[in-house]
Design a protein around this motif. Structure first.
Motif, PDB file in Angstrom:
ATOM      1  N   ASN A  18      -4.875  10.866 -10.695  1.00  0.00           N
ATOM      2  CA  ASN A  18      -6.112  10.637  -9.923  1.00  0.00           C
ATOM      3  C   ASN A  18      -6.363   9.130  -9.876  1.00  0.00           C
ATOM      4  N   GLU A  19      -7.530   8.661 -10.304  1.00  0.00           N
ATOM      5  CA  GLU A  19      -7.775   7.222 -10.212  1.00  0.00           C
ATOM      6  C   GLU A  19      -7.447   6.482 -11.501  1.00  0.00           C
ATOM      7  N   ALA A  20      -7.063   7.192 -12.540  1.00  0.00           N
ATOM      8  CA  ALA A  20      -6.802   6.563 -13.841  1.00  0.00           C
ATOM      9  C   ALA A  20      -5.341   6.100 -13.952  1.00  0.00           C
TER      10      ALA A  20
ATOM     11  N   ALA B 291      -2.068  -2.899 -10.209  1.00  0.00           N
ATOM     12  CA  ALA B 291      -2.075  -1.736  -9.335  1.00  0.00           C
ATOM     13  C   ALA B 291      -3.411  -1.040  -9.459  1.00  0.00           C
ATOM     14  N   GLU B 292      -3.837  -0.483  -8.347  1.00  0.00           N
ATOM     15  CA  GLU B 292      -5.096   0.251  -8.310  1.00  0.00           C
ATOM     16  C   GLU B 292      -4.933   1.526  -7.508  1.00  0.00           C
ATOM     17  N   ARG B 293      -5.794   2.467  -7.812  1.00  0.00           N
ATOM     18  CA  ARG B 293      -5.894   3.691  -7.005  1.00  0.00           C
ATOM     19  C   ARG B 293      -7.373   4.084  -7.020  1.00  0.00           C
ATOM     20  N   PRO B 294      -8.169   3.342  -6.286  1.00  0.00           N
ATOM     21  CA  PRO B 294      -9.625   3.371  -6.451  1.00  0.00           C
ATOM     22  C   PRO B 294     -10.304   4.722  -6.257  1.00  0.00           C
ATOM     23  N   LYS B 295      -9.845   5.520  -5.368  1.00  0.00           N
ATOM     24  CA  LYS B 295     -10.507   6.796  -5.127  1.00  0.00           C
ATOM     25  C   LYS B 295      -9.566   7.968  -5.373  1.00  0.00           C
ATOM     26  N   GLY B 296      -8.522   7.696  -6.092  1.00  0.00           N
ATOM     27  CA  GLY B 296      -7.574   8.762  -6.380  1.00  0.00           C
ATOM     28  C   GLY B 296      -6.759   9.183  -5.181  1.00  0.00           C
ATOM     29  N   SER B 297      -6.761   8.343  -4.134  1.00  0.00           N
ATOM     30  CA  SER B 297      -5.942   8.696  -2.970  1.00  0.00           C
ATOM     31  C   SER B 297      -4.846   7.645  -2.812  1.00  0.00           C
TER      32      SER B 297
ATOM     33  N   ARG C  36       0.828  -1.188   0.000  1.00  0.00           N
ATOM     34  CA  ARG C  36       0.000   0.000   0.000  1.00  0.00           C
ATOM     35  C   ARG C  36       0.867   1.243   0.000  1.00  0.00           C
ATOM     36  N   CYS C  37       0.396   2.266  -0.704  1.00  0.00           N
ATOM     37  CA  CYS C  37       1.065   3.564  -0.719  1.00  0.00           C
ATOM     38  C   CYS C  37       0.046   4.657  -0.429  1.00  0.00           C
TER      39      CYS C  37
END
Lengths: 114, 115
Positions: free
Chosen positions: B51-53, B67-73, B22-23
């Protein structure tokens, strides 16, 4: 493709002396940025200094300064009044143009002798 | 501003197991990058998000990596069916993209050892 070459795997400097770390790069981009990052042993990468390629003036940050030679594609880092805390691996990197990522060199390990 | 954080800091796993890192970027940074660093080398780019893209993936990122960044955080990096060659330091960096300018700030990394 962009490349970064650091030809000095290791360097050593006496405390309070000055040392220069070399870096050359290759890019076909006209708009790019150059960085030096410092990575102490087992610690995180820290930004040391940044240079915009369109600026002729060399960047300085306290005891750290660069010698940016755009035509020669050279970007060396000068550390003045070296301190024990400067001992680390130093990475030169380039960013810009179509490349939305940092391209790093292989690093120079700097030792500071008391 | 507490800087980029990464968890766990160290992970030892057996070959074939799945791992997830996690980051947490600096707040309000819109870009997040993952790099891999092996011993004696500079970091190599894996992927990045705006962002989330997820906008770019390296050829280093095999189909075992996601890899994911589901809510842009925060972002997660998962490695499935780990191999010994996956042993490395996984670095996360974040930046605030303004126009053409950005500076990436790195986290402390997650050191992975695959036995």
């Amino acid at each position: 493709a962009q490349t970064v070459t650091q030809s000095q795997p290791e360097m050593s400097v006496q405390e309070a002396e000055t040392v220069t770390l070399s870096c050359t790069y290759d890019t076909s981009e006209s708009d790019y940025y150059l960085f030096w990052y410092k990575q102490p042993p087992s610690r995180q990468m820290i930004l040391v200094i940044r240079q915009e390629a369109y600026k002729q003036q060399n960047a300085t940050e306290n005891r750290f300064s660069v010698n940016f030679q755009k035509a020669a594609k050279s970007f060396s880092l000068k550390i003045s009044d070296s301190q024990l805390g400067d001992a680390a691996m130093y990475f030169c990197s380039i960013y810009g143009g179509a490349t939305n990522k940092l391209i790093f060199g292989t690093g120079t390990l700097l030792a500071v002798q008391p | 501003d507490t800087g980029v954080s990464q968890n766990p800091r160290h992970k030892i796993t057996k070959r074939g197991q799945n791992v997830t890192f996690r980051c947490d970027p600096i707040s309000e940074h819109n870009r997040l990058y993952w790099y891999r660093q092996t011993l004696g080398q500079g970091p190599e780019f894996l992927t990045y998000f705006q962002n989330e893209a997820q906008l770019e993936k390296s050829r280093l990122l095999s189909d075992r990596f996601s890899a994911e960044r589901p809510k842009g955080s925060f972002s997660t990096l998962e490695i499935q069916r780990t191999e010994q060659g996956d042993s490395a330091m996984y670095l996360c960096a974040s930046s605030l993209m303004l126009g053409h300018q950005e500076t990436q700030y790195f986290g402390p990394g997650t050191r992975l050892l695959v036995l």
